[in-house]
Design a protein around this motif. Structure first.
Motif, short mmCIF file in Angstrom:
data_model
loop_
_atom_site.label_atom_id
_atom_site.label_comp_id
_atom_site.label_asym_id
_atom_site.label_seq_id
_atom_site.Cartn_x
_atom_site.Cartn_y
_atom_site.Cartn_z
N LEU A 27 -19.59 52.66 140.82
CA LEU A 27 -20.09 53.95 140.37
C LEU A 27 -19.06 55.05 140.57
N LYS A 28 -18.30 54.94 141.64
CA LYS A 28 -17.27 55.95 141.91
C LYS A 28 -16.25 56.03 140.78
N TYR A 29 -15.95 54.89 140.18
CA TYR A 29 -14.93 54.85 139.13
C TYR A 29 -15.52 54.88 137.71
N HIS A 30 -16.83 54.77 137.59
CA HIS A 30 -17.48 54.82 136.28
C HIS A 30 -18.64 55.82 136.36
N ASN A 31 -18.32 57.02 136.79
CA ASN A 31 -19.35 58.02 137.06
C ASN A 31 -19.73 58.75 135.77
N ASN A 32 -20.53 58.08 134.94
CA ASN A 32 -21.01 58.67 133.71
C ASN A 32 -22.35 58.04 133.35
N LYS A 33 -23.12 58.73 132.56
CA LYS A 33 -24.49 58.29 132.26
C LYS A 33 -24.55 56.98 131.48
N PRO A 34 -23.71 56.77 130.47
CA PRO A 34 -23.79 55.49 129.75
C PRO A 34 -23.58 54.29 130.66
N TRP A 35 -22.59 54.38 131.55
CA TRP A 35 -22.36 53.26 132.48
C TRP A 35 -23.54 53.09 133.43
N PHE A 36 -24.05 54.20 133.95
CA PHE A 36 -25.16 54.14 134.89
C PHE A 36 -26.39 53.53 134.22
N ASP A 37 -26.67 53.94 133.00
CA ASP A 37 -27.83 53.40 132.29
C ASP A 37 -27.68 51.90 132.06
N ALA A 38 -26.45 51.46 131.78
CA ALA A 38 -26.21 50.05 131.54
C ALA A 38 -26.31 49.22 132.82
N HIS A 39 -26.20 49.88 133.97
CA HIS A 39 -26.24 49.18 135.26
C HIS A 39 -27.41 49.68 136.13
N ARG A 40 -28.46 50.11 135.47
CA ARG A 40 -29.61 50.66 136.20
C ARG A 40 -30.26 49.62 137.11
N LYS A 41 -30.32 48.38 136.69
CA LYS A 41 -30.92 47.35 137.53
C LYS A 41 -30.14 47.17 138.83
N GLU A 42 -28.81 47.23 138.73
CA GLU A 42 -27.99 47.13 139.94
C GLU A 42 -28.22 48.33 140.84
N TYR A 43 -28.39 49.51 140.23
CA TYR A 43 -28.69 50.71 141.02
C TYR A 43 -30.01 50.56 141.74
N GLU A 44 -31.03 50.12 141.03
CA GLU A 44 -32.35 49.98 141.64
C GLU A 44 -32.34 48.96 142.78
N ALA A 45 -31.58 47.87 142.61
CA ALA A 45 -31.48 46.87 143.67
C ALA A 45 -30.74 47.45 144.87
N ALA A 46 -29.69 48.23 144.62
CA ALA A 46 -28.91 48.83 145.71
C ALA A 46 -29.75 49.86 146.47
N ARG A 47 -30.49 50.68 145.72
CA ARG A 47 -31.33 51.69 146.38
C ARG A 47 -32.44 51.02 147.19
N GLU A 48 -33.01 49.95 146.65
CA GLU A 48 -34.05 49.23 147.38
C GLU A 48 -33.48 48.62 148.67
N ASP A 49 -32.26 48.13 148.59
CA ASP A 49 -31.60 47.56 149.78
C ASP A 49 -31.41 48.65 150.84
N PHE A 50 -30.91 49.81 150.42
CA PHE A 50 -30.69 50.90 151.36
C PHE A 50 -32.01 51.39 151.93
N ALA A 51 -33.03 51.52 151.08
CA ALA A 51 -34.34 51.96 151.55
C ALA A 51 -34.91 50.98 152.56
N GLY A 52 -34.71 49.69 152.33
CA GLY A 52 -35.18 48.68 153.28
C GLY A 52 -34.53 48.84 154.63
N PHE A 53 -33.22 49.12 154.62
CA PHE A 53 -32.53 49.35 155.89
C PHE A 53 -33.07 50.59 156.59
N VAL A 54 -33.29 51.66 155.84
CA VAL A 54 -33.80 52.90 156.43
C VAL A 54 -35.18 52.70 157.03
N ASP A 55 -36.05 51.96 156.34
CA ASP A 55 -37.38 51.68 156.89
C ASP A 55 -37.28 50.90 158.20
#
Length: 236
Positions: A27-55
């Motif tokens: 994400l740091k090197y592809h910080n734009n909406k088209p790339w993010f939209d194409a990799h939304r599933k990876e984002y959701e998995a990463a956020r869920e992983d981080f949220a699990g750690f925080v819980d």
């Protein structure tokens, strides 16, 4: 069998998965909406992983700090979208995940605990960052009135071993003592601060290790006396 699965799940959430770091690096090197939209599933998995750690972190640290036990990760996590309205940097997304753990929620004006996940720049710690003038004035007064206690907190072995000293950020320390205090005030060094935070860096190797949870809990425990002191000042 069920107990084994539970233990496996807890171990999984006690550290960050490598895939989460990989996503943030990309994400740091592809910080734009088209790339993010194409990799939304990876984002959701990463956020869920981080949220699990925080819980898991809330549950573990909550044994020492019961005031946070009612919190869930959603109460602590910041949005990945950046506010670019007043920034020269127009990148739409942050390349990190952040969680502010405070009994009153992430929007509280009080001091709390923070975990910052960013490949190559992760850290844990917390305190009071860029408070409004009213809260800052109360904290400075608390330090002025109780300097020996504050110095004892910062000089404690656990605090020094974990953080060394208060964080000194560019632009967060005045050149002179604030109005209302004499230049020779014994607390002058601390009265000049505009933020009162302490930070401990976390290498990427620590993020994916099972020791991450215990390392973070111990870091938060070392910070507890300072958080209590700052919040006592705000509540005064």
């Amino acid at each position: 069998m069920a107990l084994w699965l539970l233990k496996k799940s807890l171990n999984f959430m006690a550290m960050i998965q490598k895939a989460t770091l990989t996503f943030l690096e990309a994400l740091k090197y592809h910080n734009n909406k088209p790339w993010f939209d194409a990799h939304r599933k990876e984002y959701e998995a990463a956020r869920e992983d981080f949220a699990g750690f925080v819980d898991t972190l809330i549950a573990a640290f909550g044994k020492t700090e019961p005031s946070i036990l009612h919190l869930k990760a959603k109460d602590c996590l910041f949005r990945i979208n950046r506010d670019v309205r007043f920034s020269k940097n127009k990148e739409p997304y942050k390349s990190n995940f952040g969680a502010y753990i405070n009994a009153e929620g992430k929007k509280s004006v009080k001091a709390g605990y923070y975990f910052h996940l960013e490949p190559g720049a992760s850290f844990t710690g917390g305190g009071l960052w860029q408070p409004m003038s009213a809260e800052l004035a109360r904290v400075r007064q608390e330090i002025d009135y109780n300097l020996p206690e504050f110095e004892k907190i910062l000089g404690a072995k656990k605090f020094k071993d974990t953080y060394g000293s208060l964080a000194v950020e560019e632009g967060q320390v005045l050149s002179r003592v604030p109005k209302g205090y004499e230049p020779d005030n014994p607390a002058a060094t601390y009265l000049k601060y505009k933020s009162y935070t302490a930070l401990a860096n976390l290498p990427d190797t620590e993020l994916v290790a099972r020791s991450l949870l215990s390392t973070t809990v111990k870091a938060f425990q070392a910070l507890q006396p300072m958080i209590a002191f700052l919040n006592r000042g705000i509540d005064a």
